[in-house]
Scaffold this active site. Structure first.
Site, mmCIF file in Angstrom:
data_model
loop_
_atom_site.group_PDB
_atom_site.id
_atom_site.type_symbol
_atom_site.label_atom_id
_atom_site.label_comp_id
_atom_site.label_asym_id
_atom_site.label_seq_id
_atom_site.Cartn_x
_atom_site.Cartn_y
_atom_site.Cartn_z
ATOM 1 C CB SER A 36 -0.912 0.000 1.233
ATOM 2 O OG SER A 36 -1.571 1.239 1.338
ATOM 3 C CE LYS A 91 -13.881 -3.280 -14.279
ATOM 4 N NZ LYS A 91 -14.488 -2.068 -13.627
HETATM 5 P P1 NAP Z 1 -9.245 3.078 -5.853
HETATM 6 O O1 NAP Z 1 -10.215 3.099 -4.726
HETATM 7 O O2 NAP Z 1 -8.786 4.350 -6.432
HETATM 8 O O3 NAP Z 1 -8.024 2.200 -5.343
HETATM 9 C C1 NAP Z 1 -6.899 1.904 -6.093
HETATM 10 C C2 NAP Z 1 -5.711 1.770 -5.127
HETATM 11 O O4 NAP Z 1 -4.570 1.376 -5.862
HETATM 12 C C3 NAP Z 1 -5.330 3.087 -4.453
HETATM 13 O O5 NAP Z 1 -6.129 3.336 -3.334
HETATM 14 C C4 NAP Z 1 -3.883 2.852 -4.108
HETATM 15 O O6 NAP Z 1 -3.865 2.041 -2.927
HETATM 16 C C5 NAP Z 1 -3.416 1.987 -5.270
HETATM 17 N N1 NAP Z 1 -2.791 2.836 -6.290
HETATM 18 C C6 NAP Z 1 -3.321 3.873 -6.937
HETATM 19 N N2 NAP Z 1 -2.454 4.405 -7.800
HETATM 20 C C7 NAP Z 1 -1.348 3.677 -7.711
HETATM 21 C C8 NAP Z 1 -0.097 3.735 -8.348
HETATM 22 N N3 NAP Z 1 0.191 4.647 -9.257
HETATM 23 N N4 NAP Z 1 0.815 2.820 -7.990
HETATM 24 C C9 NAP Z 1 0.538 1.905 -7.052
HETATM 25 N N5 NAP Z 1 -0.635 1.799 -6.428
HETATM 26 C C10 NAP Z 1 -1.570 2.671 -6.752
HETATM 27 O O7 NAP Z 1 -9.815 2.219 -7.053
HETATM 28 P P2 NAP Z 1 -10.819 0.977 -7.016
HETATM 29 O O8 NAP Z 1 -12.210 1.441 -7.121
HETATM 30 O O9 NAP Z 1 -10.455 0.064 -5.896
HETATM 31 O O10 NAP Z 1 -10.473 0.326 -8.424
HETATM 32 C C11 NAP Z 1 -9.276 -0.393 -8.632
HETATM 33 C C12 NAP Z 1 -9.521 -1.344 -9.796
HETATM 34 O O11 NAP Z 1 -10.570 -2.251 -9.431
HETATM 35 C C13 NAP Z 1 -9.989 -0.620 -11.074
HETATM 36 O O12 NAP Z 1 -9.399 -1.195 -12.197
HETATM 37 C C14 NAP Z 1 -11.500 -0.845 -11.078
HETATM 38 O O13 NAP Z 1 -12.025 -0.905 -12.396
HETATM 39 C C15 NAP Z 1 -11.593 -2.210 -10.399
HETATM 40 N N6 NAP Z 1 -12.888 -2.437 -9.744
HETATM 41 C C16 NAP Z 1 -13.441 -1.476 -8.928
HETATM 42 C C17 NAP Z 1 -14.689 -1.710 -8.354
HETATM 43 C C18 NAP Z 1 -15.336 -0.710 -7.421
HETATM 44 O O14 NAP Z 1 -16.485 -0.925 -7.001
HETATM 45 N N7 NAP Z 1 -14.678 0.372 -7.028
HETATM 46 C C19 NAP Z 1 -15.364 -2.889 -8.605
HETATM 47 C C20 NAP Z 1 -14.749 -3.863 -9.384
HETATM 48 C C21 NAP Z 1 -13.511 -3.617 -9.955
HETATM 49 P P3 NAP Z 1 -2.673 2.117 -1.853
HETATM 50 O O15 NAP Z 1 -2.512 3.527 -1.445
HETATM 51 O O16 NAP Z 1 -3.152 1.214 -0.766
HETATM 52 O O17 NAP Z 1 -1.457 1.603 -2.561
#
Ligand code: NAP
Length: 312
Positions: A36, A91
């Site tokens: 993280s 995804k």
């Molecule tokens: P999010 O809340 O923005 O979380 C992504 C996490 O990845 C960030 O909190 C950060 O966590 C880490 N991160 C971000 N930028 C980074 C970078 N440049 N390098 C390394 N780590 C990085 O996004 P999310 O909604 O969870 O979505 C993530 C993926 O899951 C997407 O592809 C999305 O399409 C998929 N998804 C999302 C959902 C949904 O309901 N949100 C559902 C199904 C699938 P840390 O600070 O802990 O590293």
């Protein structure tokens, strides 16, 4: 049974909502570390700032789930494969088709298992619709996937940046169901992509598809992030025999001719991790990038329109 040692990279919304709780109750996996950037922790397992530190510290780590936004997924995937880890990918699989192909080639070279997950496919209602349409054929199909971006992606600026997919981020979930239930291969015929004047990704998309079916069924999709009130995540299909199927609640429920035939609580991620365990047992990969191809094709042939600026 010995559980497989797994780690999560990126503790954002989906990791916290689904991956962590599902792994916590899994008979097949044990969470041994997380990576993280913000230094978040979970139940006292070690947290690392980078995957490289984690791979050095925990050499018997077997697999990682990459839950970051898509633009950085390829780099993390290649690094994990080089470290000898099997991979579960959230995804959409990668930010581009070439990156997705490179992950597959690299996994083959390294002899690792890769699983490109499409969570919306993991619903019994989707399995049932697939079986029905395999026999019945498709006369028409209309996807309506409309939600309020402020409700579902609050403050997630990456969705508006290049490589962030815009409304294709939820729309690709519908496309993953679409490619699964259709008994033939669909192609993008035309698309209309509407961009807020101040953003890099679309807020609304309309797509018309053609297919390899000789009867050329009418196939369309309407993705929109401007929906107010309840989200509309449904797919309406008319079979060649005139039956009307409706997949709704994001694919969790199915009705046929107005009667609900499948309605279950969503257990998409439980099924995803069961499938990953099976793949690891068999040393097989499951890597379908066709939903990503449809998004890429819509971007390639789509007409661009501009609308009002979007601010949170
Ligand atoms: P999010 O809340 O923005 O979380 C992504 C996490 O990845 C960030 O909190 C950060 O966590 C880490 N991160 C971000 N930028 C980074 C970078 N440049 N390098 C390394 N780590 C990085 O996004 P999310 O909604 O969870 O979505 C993530 C993926 O899951 C997407 O592809 C999305 O399409 C998929 N998804 C999302 C959902 C949904 O309901 N949100 C559902 C199904 C699938 P840390 O600070 O802990 O590293």
């Amino acid at each position: 049974m010995t559980k497989r040692k797994i780690a999560i990279i990126g503790l954002g919304k989906i990791a916290q909502d689904q991956h962590l709780p599902v792994i916590d109750k899994s008979d097949s996996f044990e969470l041994v570390a997380v990576t993280s950037q913000r230094g978040l922790t979970h139940r006292g397992v070690p947290t690392f700032k980078t995957p490289a530190e984690m791979y050095r510290a925990i050499p018997d780590l077997e697999a990682v789930s990459i839950c970051t936004p898509p633009d950085v997924r390829h780099g993390f995937a290649i690094e994990a494969l080089d470290a000898g880890k099997d991979l579960l990918l959230e995804k959409p699989t990668a930010a581009t088709l070439a990156e997705a192909a490179d992950i597959a080639a690299h996994a083959k070279k390294r002899g690792r298992v890769i699983f490109a997950t499409w969570h919306s496919q993991f619903n019994p209602a989707v399995d049932e619709a697939t079986a029905l349409l395999a026999g019945a054929g498709v006369k028409s199909l209309r996807i309506e996937w409309r939600e309020d971006v402020r409700k579902w992606h609050p403050g997630q600026d990456w969705v508006w940046e290049p490589g962030g997919f815009g409304v294709f981020d939820p729309g690709i979930n519908a496309l993953s169901i679409f490619v699964k239930i259709l008994p033939f291969t669909p192609f993008v015929k035309s698309a209309e992509l509407t961009y807020p004047a101040n953003r890099q990704t679309p807020i609304g998309v309309k797509v018309a598809f053609s297919g390899t079916d000789p009867d050329s069924p009418a196939l369309s999709a309407d993705f929109d992030w401007r929906e107010q009130g309840d989200e509309k995540w449904h797919i309406e299909i008319e079979s060649k025999g005139g039956h009307k199927l409706r997949l709704f609640r994001g694919g969790a429920s199915l009705s046929v001719d107005g009667h609900v035939t499948v309605e279950q609580p969503s257990e998409e991620y439980e099924r995803i991790y069961e499938r990953f365990a099976e793949l690891l047992d068999r040393r097989e990969s499951d890597y379908d990038t066709s939903p990503l191809q449809l998004v890429g094709d819509a971007m390639m042939v789509g007409r661009r329109l501009t609308t009002d600026p979007f601010d949170w």
